[in-house]
Design a protein around this motif. Structure first.
Motif, mmCIF file in Angstrom:
data_model
loop_
_atom_site.group_PDB
_atom_site.id
_atom_site.type_symbol
_atom_site.label_atom_id
_atom_site.label_comp_id
_atom_site.label_asym_id
_atom_site.label_seq_id
_atom_site.Cartn_x
_atom_site.Cartn_y
_atom_site.Cartn_z
ATOM 1 N N PRO A 238 0.736 -1.265 -0.094
ATOM 2 C CA PRO A 238 -0.042 -0.128 0.086
ATOM 3 C C PRO A 238 0.809 1.360 0.023
ATOM 4 C CG PRO A 238 -1.177 -1.741 1.476
ATOM 5 C CD PRO A 238 0.378 -2.046 1.032
ATOM 6 N N TYR A 275 -10.965 0.320 5.774
ATOM 7 C CA TYR A 275 -10.209 1.320 4.989
ATOM 8 C C TYR A 275 -11.228 2.299 4.535
ATOM 9 C CZ TYR A 275 -7.162 3.355 1.835
ATOM 10 O OH TYR A 275 -6.341 4.154 0.838
ATOM 11 N N ALA A 288 -5.152 -3.611 -4.122
ATOM 12 C CA ALA A 288 -3.980 -3.462 -4.839
ATOM 13 C C ALA A 288 -4.038 -3.250 -6.213
ATOM 14 C CB ALA A 288 -2.944 -4.809 -4.583
ATOM 15 N N VAL A 531 -3.106 -0.318 6.953
ATOM 16 C CA VAL A 531 -3.349 0.281 5.453
ATOM 17 C C VAL A 531 -3.258 1.362 5.302
ATOM 18 C CG1 VAL A 531 -4.644 -0.200 3.096
ATOM 19 C CG2 VAL A 531 -4.345 -2.311 4.728
ATOM 20 N N VAL A 535 -0.506 3.991 3.405
ATOM 21 C CA VAL A 535 -0.964 4.691 2.011
ATOM 22 C C VAL A 535 -0.382 6.230 2.537
ATOM 23 C CG1 VAL A 535 -2.844 5.672 0.743
ATOM 24 C CG2 VAL A 535 -2.825 3.394 1.418
#
Length: 551
Positions: A238, A275, A288, A531, A535
């Motif tokens: 990520p 997320y 992904a 995640v 990011v």
């Protein structure tokens, strides 16, 4: 989409062959692909090629009087190769008696007289009826990559995971359980000693292939196209994908290098439900590949699967050496190498890894666990997501944890879902003592409160913490005692490392001890293993890359 089914016309008279080919195309080319052959041998070669490519044959129209092989003989062989295909004999008036005998003995579907003019009356009605009957029972054939192997082969498992990691549609053929696997292997001219074998849509096959060979055949880039990049991102988890998206979108010449498949550890998650922006959740692979496609659209370049084995600085440029010996030059580097699962150190584990013992979710093996018992070691979110996914297939899923409960290591929403799933059972104060089996996992020995118990098991999935994938770079940049890369103020505040920073300015927040080399994501010391935070760090790294390049 499936390729159009094939209609094959066969006649040794080239003028007649051209006429039947013309009339077939005029009426059927919208829904079928019309091929032709001028001999029985040529027709059989075409049919075998269609078999290897897994294409559908709907109809064969063959002339009776051909040298070397008569039409009836050819159509008998067609039945062996494509049992469902409709078979029509094309014959002159003098051969009608032979045609009728062929229908009775060779079980042909029909015979047609030459000439068939006008085709609207003498050809098309009969063929339309035959093709409608074929369509009524036709099962579309799989179009794409086919993988032949043994269920308990670690190399077969690795190839399945590799293809799934790139979201490549493929058909798995277990050699020991599916007869079509042996037939396909024979058609491509290979034997069981060559397994696993990857058969591509064009009919070519690779025996026991390296991932790079499969990747090249899939069309993935295996060599850099530029002499110099602004930034190279190492790792497509990520954080690396975020860095690629922002680097490319802001006009930097961006290259991302991944040694396995996109998504990193998050890419193996069967479901990510926390997320931002995805209220119903999504798989790690899907996330992904959305990011991968986004980065490519914005201009980023990808090399995969390729591994960076060395990093050095020459004349201010960073030079990366790949495992194939190639070098890549860049002005800045973002290390997003992520982490890998720690190995379980118990008797029998080495022999059974990839043959019933798996690290990570191994979603490609879930269907093989149908109505079987499986065990999961670990109490983190990845283990919980895997348990929920496997519960849809397995008879029972056992989660083995050392502590009293999952509360200290797993998100509340996952704990609630597991509690509502009747075929998931948590075994507290439990460890794996050993694993047993001949060529695959058969038994898991668990230890509970000092007492050992052997239990039958189809699969064991291991999630027991992670270690940073930085072993190749810790000689160049400073890492802590556990191998995590130190960045920013962690370098200058610790007197042990303060002398490593040579510039007057302080290092940027994600900068390593080497100016212009940054680290982000789970392999960075102090990173949060989520995640969203990965990011965020990947995006931030590009901001600092810009500041470095502007110096």
């Amino acid at each position: 989409m499936e390729k159009k089914p094939v209609i094959l016309a066969v006649d040794d008279d080239l003028q007649v062959l051209a006429a039947i080919d013309r009339d077939l195309r005029q009426e059927f080319r919208r829904d079928y692909r019309v091929l032709r052959a001028n001999s029985g041998a040529e027709a059989l070669a075409t049919l075998r090629e269609l078999q290897v490519r897994n294409e559908s044959l709907a109809l064969v129209v063959a002339d009776q009087r051909m040298p070397e092989m008569e039409g009836v003989e050819l159509l008998e062989q067609v039945r062996a190769l494509f049992p469902q295909a409709r078979r029509v004999l094309l014959t002159a008036y003098a051969d009608t008696e032979a045609a009728i005998r062929a229908i009775n003995h060779a079980r042909l579907d029909y015979y047609l007289m030459k000439p068939w003019d006008p085709p609207q009356q003498l050809l098309y009605p009969t063929l339309h009826d035959l093709l409608s009957a074929w369509q009524a029972t036709h099962q579309p054939r799989f179009q794409g990559i086919r993988l032949i192997g043994f269920q308990w082969s670690p190399l077969s498992h690795a190839l399945k995971d590799f293809l799934a990691g790139y979201m490549v549609a493929f058909q798995w053929l277990d050699f020991e359980a599916q007869p079509e696997a042996a037939a396909l292997l024979a058609r491509v001219g290979l034997t069981t000693a060559d397994l696993p074998v990857v058969v591509f849509e064009d009919g070519t096959a690779l025996a026991r292939p390296e991932r790079a060979a499969v990747a090249e055949k899939m069309g993935l880039a295996i060599a850099a196209t530029q002499e110099l990049y602004d930034v190279v991102v190492i790792g497509a988890g990520p954080s690396g994908l975020a860095a690629a998206v922002y680097g490319a979108s802001e006009g930097l010449k961006t290259l991302i290098i991944e040694r396995e498949s996109p998504g990193g550890q998050a890419g193996t998650s069967s479901r990510i439900e926390n997320y931002l922006g995805f209220p119903t959740g999504l798989s790690g692979t899907e996330l992904a590949h959305r990011a991968w496609a986004q980065a490519v659209r914005l201009g980023a370049e990808f090399l995969a699967p390729q591994e960076v084995t060395n990093l050095c600085v020459k004349d201010g440029y960073k030079v990366l050496t790949l495992s194939n010996g190639n070098e890549v030059r860049t002005r800045a580097v973002v290390l997003t190498t992520g982490v890998s699962y720690r190995t379980l150190e118990v008797p029998g584990i080495d022999q059974l890894t990839g043959a019933g013992v798996y690290y990570g979710a191994a979603r490609t093996e879930a269907r093989s666990c149908q109505e079987q018992d499986v065990y999961i070691v670990g109490g983190g979110n990845s283990a919980g997501q895997a348990a929920m996914y496997l519960a849809t297939y397995a008879r029972r899923v056992y989660i083995l944890i050392r502590g009293e409960s999952l509360a200290a290591s797993m998100s509340a929403y996952l704990i609630e879902q597991i509690g509502r799933t009747p075929n998931i059972e948590i075994l507290p104060h439990t460890q794996v003592a050993a694993v047993r089996g001949q060529d695959h996992l058969e038994t898991v020995v668990i230890s509970r409160n000092g007492e050992e118990e052997a239990r039958p098991a189809r699969a064991l999935f291991v999630f027991i913490g992670a270690r940073p994938s930085t072993e190749w770079v810790c000689e160049q940049v400073i890492c802590d005692g556990r191998g995590y890369v130190l960045t920013g103020r962690d370098l200058v505040q610790d007197p042990r490392y303060a002398s490593s920073w040579k510039r007057q300015r302080e290092p940027y927040a994600l900068e390593t001890c080497i100016p212009g080399i940054f680290a982000a994501g789970d392999s960075r010391a102090g990173a949060m293993a989520r995640v969203a935070s990965a990011v965020g760090e990947g995006s931030m790294a590009i901001k600092f890359v810009h500041q470095y390049l502007d110096e």
